[in-house]
Design an enzyme around this catalytic site. Structure first.
Site, PDB file in Angstrom:
ATOM      1  CE  LYS A 196      40.560  35.915  40.016  1.00 39.32           C
ATOM      2  NZ  LYS A 196      40.939  37.149  40.703  1.00 39.32           N
ATOM      3  CE  LYS A 218      46.032  35.628  44.328  1.00 46.17           C
ATOM      4  NZ  LYS A 218      45.532  36.825  43.606  1.00 46.17           N
ATOM      5  CD  GLU A 234      31.391  30.743  44.481  1.00 43.70           C
ATOM      6  OE1 GLU A 234      30.819  31.829  44.720  1.00 43.70           O
ATOM      7  OE2 GLU A 234      32.291  30.300  45.211  1.00 43.70           O
ATOM      8  CE  LYS A 249      40.647  36.846  36.216  1.00 44.27           C
ATOM      9  NZ  LYS A 249      40.921  37.889  37.164  1.00 44.27           N
ATOM     10  CE1 TYR A 314      44.893  42.703  30.401  1.00 40.46           C
ATOM     11  CE2 TYR A 314      44.275  40.397  30.096  1.00 40.46           C
ATOM     12  CZ  TYR A 314      44.510  41.484  30.930  1.00 40.46           C
ATOM     13  OH  TYR A 314      44.347  41.335  32.277  1.00 40.46           O
TER      14      TYR A 314
HETATM   15  C1  PBG Z   1      43.135  39.339  41.393  1.00 45.13           C
HETATM   16  C2  PBG Z   1      42.964  39.370  39.909  1.00 45.13           C
HETATM   17  C3  PBG Z   1      43.664  38.546  39.022  1.00 45.13           C
HETATM   18  C4  PBG Z   1      43.249  38.889  37.735  1.00 45.13           C
HETATM   19  C5  PBG Z   1      42.312  39.915  37.853  1.00 45.13           C
HETATM   20  N1  PBG Z   1      42.140  40.197  39.221  1.00 45.13           N
HETATM   21  C6  PBG Z   1      44.731  37.549  39.225  1.00 45.13           C
HETATM   22  C7  PBG Z   1      44.756  36.692  40.403  1.00 45.13           C
HETATM   23  O1  PBG Z   1      43.736  36.207  40.889  1.00 45.13           O
HETATM   24  O2  PBG Z   1      45.875  36.482  40.875  1.00 45.13           O
HETATM   25  C8  PBG Z   1      43.795  38.223  36.500  1.00 45.13           C
HETATM   26  C9  PBG Z   1      43.539  38.860  35.193  1.00 45.13           C
HETATM   27  C10 PBG Z   1      44.384  38.326  34.094  1.00 45.13           C
HETATM   28  O3  PBG Z   1      45.154  37.347  34.247  1.00 45.13           O
HETATM   29  O4  PBG Z   1      44.294  38.895  32.998  1.00 45.13           O
HETATM   30  N2  PBG Z   1      42.273  40.060  42.151  1.00 45.13           N
END
Ligand code: PBG
Length: 324
Positions: A196, A218, A234, A249, A314
């Site tokens: 991620k 983050k 990871e 992601k 989505y």
């Molecule tokens: C955070 C989380 C995020 C998404 C899913 N879980 C955003 C972030 O890390 O701030 C993003 C999903 C998206 O943008 O569609 N736990």
């Protein structure tokens, strides 16, 4: 001209193109995200994500029913938590009257056959807006793990089929797996958000949940977008710690990482086609700058071609209602 090999022959007619198409996307491979609100009779549009709503449980049940009619059977749920329920330790996330947990129970009661995936991370419930516990501006790793495990067990108790840790803390897959097993939830799966990245493409999601970090960013836990080999570290860890699915992601800027995962791990590879990737197409299509349906199909197919077995998107409902 003497040209022996003419690749265009295989593109001659629609039927030949169909026959030679290497990648297909079917509805069975799609997961639809839902944003949940407390209360009832709520259906609030997310401004930056046309077609996507924040839903109270009654509206969510209607939305799920509509999706099921189109052949969507898997959903991933995210809570939009009111500010007064947030604290530094995300305690609301595992209280038995938490509306998110109640929603999971309701959905499984009405639709026991569907696959319900939940989100494990502190940010939706945290007054700091971070995925882990904040102490003196630092996101502390090991003290976060028991909180995540509490959350995971509460969600499993509520009926979740698969737990989705999206927090990127070290060691959390193993810690959560152990805790789930200890409580008898050995059948509950884990879909790890493995690679991620610290991405600008989460913007609309953070608007939808009002979950942006109150301070800082983050980058000490989410990955550097410049890195590819680190994703394999990871991947190895999450695999060894017991993940049932590995996720990359966002999807579109990370197709190479999806391919790497596909070639290195023999469990299902998931790509999360995130909020900003959806918003870009919707915004351009609204301006008439590109064709929504064609762009949607091309983008989703390209994620499959890169190696994703499953796509969280989505577009799931729209794709299922328009294609086939
Ligand atoms: C955070 C989380 C995020 C998404 C899913 N879980 C955003 C972030 O890390 O701030 C993003 C999903 C998206 O943008 O569609 N736990």
């Amino acid at each position: 001209m003497e040209i022996i090999r003419r690749p265009r022959r295989n593109r001659n007619t629609a039927a030949i193109r169909e026959l030679t198409q290497e990648t297909y996307l079917i509805k069975e491979q799609l997961v639809y995200p839902l944003f949940l609100l407390p209360g009832e009779n709520q259906r609030v549009m997310v401004d930056s994500m046309p077609g996507i709503f924040r839903l109270s449980i009654d509206s969510a049940l209607e939305e799920i029913e509509a999706c099921v009619l189109h052949g969507i059977h898997s959903f991933i749920l995210f809570p939009a938590v009111p500010d007064n329920l947030k604290d530094t330790n995300a305690t609301y996330s595992y209280q038995s009257d938490c509306f998110y947990l109640e929603s999971i129970r309701k959905i499984k009661q009405y639709f026991p056959e569907l696959c319900i995936i939940t989100d494990v991370a502190m940010d939706p419930y945290s007054s700091d807006g971070h995925d882990g516990l904040v102490e003196e501006d630092e996101i502390v790793n090991d003290k976060t793990l028991p909180i995540l495990a509490n959350m995971a067990v509460a969600q499993a108790q509520a009926g979740a089929d698969i737990i989705g840790p999206s927090d990127m803390m070290d060691g959390r897959i193993g810690y959560i797996r152990k805790e789930l097993d200890k409580q008898g939830f050995h059948k509950t799966g884990i879909m790890a958000y493995t690679a991620k990245y610290a991405s600008a493409f989460y913007g609309p999601f953070r608007d939808a949940l009002d979950s942006a970090p109150k301070k800082g960013n983050k980058k000490t836990y989410q990955m550097n977008p410049a890195n590819r080999r680190e994703a394999l570290i990871e991947g190895n860890l999450d695999f060894q710690e017991g993940a049932d699915f590995l996720m990359v992601k966002p999807a579109l800027a990370y197709l190479d990482v999806i391919r790497d995962f596909k070639e290195n791990f023999n469990i299902p590879i998931v790509a999360y086609n995130v909020s900003g990737e959806y918003a870009m197409i919707k915004a351009a299509a609204k301006k008439g700058w590109l064709d929504n349906d064609k762009a949607m199909v091309e983008v989703l197919l390209s994620i499959r071609r890169a190696g994703a077995d499953i796509i969280i998107t989505y577009f799931a409902k729209e794709y299922a209602s328009k294609i086939h």
